[in-house]
Design an enzyme around this catalytic site. Structure first.
Site, PDB file in Angstrom:
ATOM      1  N   LYS A 156      19.680   0.982 -15.382  1.00 41.19           N
ATOM      2  CA  LYS A 156      20.217   1.437 -14.098  1.00 41.19           C
ATOM      3  C   LYS A 156      20.457   0.265 -13.140  1.00 41.19           C
ATOM      4  O   LYS A 156      21.276   0.371 -12.223  1.00 41.19           O
ATOM      5  CB  LYS A 156      19.280   2.460 -13.467  1.00 41.19           C
ATOM      6  CG  LYS A 156      19.219   3.807 -14.181  1.00 41.19           C
ATOM      7  CD  LYS A 156      18.294   4.763 -13.452  1.00 41.19           C
ATOM      8  CE  LYS A 156      18.325   6.166 -14.031  1.00 41.19           C
ATOM      9  NZ  LYS A 156      17.570   6.293 -15.299  1.00 41.19           N
ATOM     10  N   SER A 167      15.445   3.040 -18.761  1.00 43.63           N
ATOM     11  CA  SER A 167      16.042   3.182 -17.421  1.00 43.63           C
ATOM     12  C   SER A 167      16.229   1.882 -16.662  1.00 43.63           C
ATOM     13  O   SER A 167      16.836   1.908 -15.583  1.00 43.63           O
ATOM     14  CB  SER A 167      15.203   4.144 -16.582  1.00 43.63           C
ATOM     15  OG  SER A 167      15.589   5.477 -16.830  1.00 43.63           O
ATOM     16  N   SER A 176      14.592   6.944 -10.387  1.00 46.16           N
ATOM     17  CA  SER A 176      15.166   6.903 -11.731  1.00 46.16           C
ATOM     18  C   SER A 176      16.026   8.141 -11.971  1.00 46.16           C
ATOM     19  O   SER A 176      15.851   8.884 -12.927  1.00 46.16           O
ATOM     20  CB  SER A 176      14.084   6.788 -12.804  1.00 46.16           C
ATOM     21  OG  SER A 176      14.645   6.338 -14.019  1.00 46.16           O
TER      22      SER A 176
END
Length: 482
Positions: A151, A148, A319
């Protein structure tokens, strides 16, 4: 039309002054502005003067919910207030041409980066955001699976293309003969049932003006193209990626974290809108059907999402995979690419190249980091964080203000003990897939330098060992530079 009330509430982002955004980078326990229930104000890096923090209300309310695929549940209820960290000097008072003791930094990090809990492959980059100088690197240009932390790249590209004020519109369009209403999805995954009720009321008003009390209902999801299912789907961490959905396709009342997802988010949204029209006094004949709105159709109701800066903050703090994929597709649309996984990959890649960050080896298979085919380097992540800290790029600031704060918010809310050395000082995006653990963010060292770091690890067998090892690396940076 009735004003809508998006989840983000009133927008109180740093306001423009003389046509330009103002910002102020300050550090120290009194500088951040994150107010927790106990009233402690802790330092954690750059802060836009007046910036609304996406997770501020959550932290103040004692919310300890983690992100979509990170960490373990934490107990409900209030949490003891951590000890306030030592006050650090304001960044503006630091002499950045003072010599950096890179050897000491290397000696500090070397034993920590060798922690077997991190797995068999670890890459790292630490830079001074003010100068761009790399202070530490181990495999800094090695492409790794980022989970993640990708991102950060998705959010940076979206802000760079669209700007922090961009909002995603969902509309209702009335056909020229006033017999058909089409709900047109714009790609807002945060669309709420309350928003649809407000749109239904506006639509009913428009129909009454035409002396109609019944319509057919269609829904238009043509704004997005390509496969709707992420490669890992079906999965509780992400809904089918469509241009129309309510509450990220969740079938319960949760608004973050893993949850059961509908397999037909667009159809469910249309049926919710149909029910709202009925309550507003409009009969919907037949079942909603998928169809494009007619070119001559007139918009009779509009709901706009929270501004992009708020969406970015929510994406990074919690997230949020669904918003991340929406950000990638909105970037694709703005860049003239198809709003698909492939189009988003091209759009994000091309936009980041414009920022002149090291792109060698980068591959953006998705916007969320759930795809194991994603590849980024630690050097890319730290360069993106430095761009977000650049005073000449205030529109990128939400990339920093959205990062979870150690011990307080989002996916770092449960990873630092109240009295841990790094609590409140570290802002970082987490990343977790099976065997993959990552951490990328910012910290202020003892000289007041804002450091950007990225630690990417793979081959670990237990996230319960890898996460503390990553946290120790970030904490060690806060104690360097003295």
């Amino acid at each position: 039309m009735r004003p809508s009330d998006p989840w983000g509430g009133p927008k109180i982002l740093t306001k423009k002054r003389n046509g330009a955004y103002t910002w102020q980078v300050i550090a120290g326990s009194a500088a951040l502005g994150l107010v927790v229930a106990a009233g402690a104000v802790l330092a954690a890096g750059p802060w836009d003067n007046g910036q609304r923090k996406a997770e501020r209300a959550l932290a103040a309310a004692g919310d300890r919910t983690g992100g979509a695929h990170h960490g373990r549940p934490t107990p409900d209820g209030p949490r003891p207030a951590p000890s306030a960290p030592a006050v650090l000097p304001a960044l503006g008072t630091t002499t950045h041409d003072a010599p950096q003791d890179t050897a000491a930094l290397r000696d500090t990090l070397a034993p920590l980066i060798g922690d077997p809990g991190l797995g068999d492959k670890v890459a790292a980059s630490v830079i001074d955001t003010a100068t761009g100088e790399q202070l530490y690197g181990q495999g800094a240009t090695t492409p790794m699976t980022p989970a993640s932390t990708i991102k950060i790249a998705t959010a940076t590209a979206a802000l760079s293309v669209l700007g922090p004020d961009h909002r995603i519109a969902t509309t209702a369009a009335l056909s020229p003969d006033s017999r058909t209403v089409t709900l047109v999805g714009g790609g807002d995954p945060t669309l709420s049932r309350a928003a649809l009720r407000a749109m239904a009321a506006d639509t009913a008003d428009a129909l009454r003006e035409k002396d109609r009390d019944s319509v057919r209902l269609a829904y238009d999801i043509s704004r997005y193209t390509g496969p709707v299912l992420h490669p890992i789907s079906p999965n509780v961490n992400i809904a089918p990626v469509t241009a129309l959905m309510v509450n990220e396709g969740r079938v319960n009342n949760t608004d973050r974290g893993p949850a059961k997802r509908t397999d037909d988010p667009a159809g469910d949204a249309a049926r919710t809108f149909a029910a709202a029209l009925k309550k507003a006094g409009v009969e919907v004949t037949g079942e909603p059907r998928e169809a494009r709105a007619a070119d001559e159709a007139r918009t009779v109701a509009t709901h706009r999402s929270a501004p992009l800066d708020a969406l970015v903050e929510r994406t990074l703090t919690n997230s949020d995979n669904d918003i991340a994929e929406a950000l990638a597709r909105q970037t694709a649309i703005a860049k003239g690419e198809s709003a698909s996984f492939a189009g988003a990959r091209r759009a994000v890649t091309n936009e980041l190249k414009k920022l002149k960050v090291p792109m060698a080896g980068a591959h953006f298979a998705d916007g969320s980091g759930l795809d194991r085919k994603d590849r980024v380097t630690p050097a890319l992540l730290t360069a993106l964080l430095a761009r977000a800290a650049d005073p000449d790029r205030p529109g990128l600031r939400p990339v920093l203000t959205g990062l979870p704060i150690a011990g307080f918010s989002g996916t770092l809310g449960g990873r630092y003990a109240p009295d841990a050395e790094g609590t409140g000082l570290i802002r970082a995006k987490t990343g977790t897939l099976f065997g993959v653990n990552s951490l990328a963010g910012t910290v202020v060292d003892r000289q007041g330098r804002l450091l950007a770091f990225a630690f990417l690890a793979s081959g670990s067998i237990d996230a319960g060992q890898a996460e503390p090892a990553l946290d120790a690396l970030a904490t060690a940076l806060a104690g360097t530079g003295g």
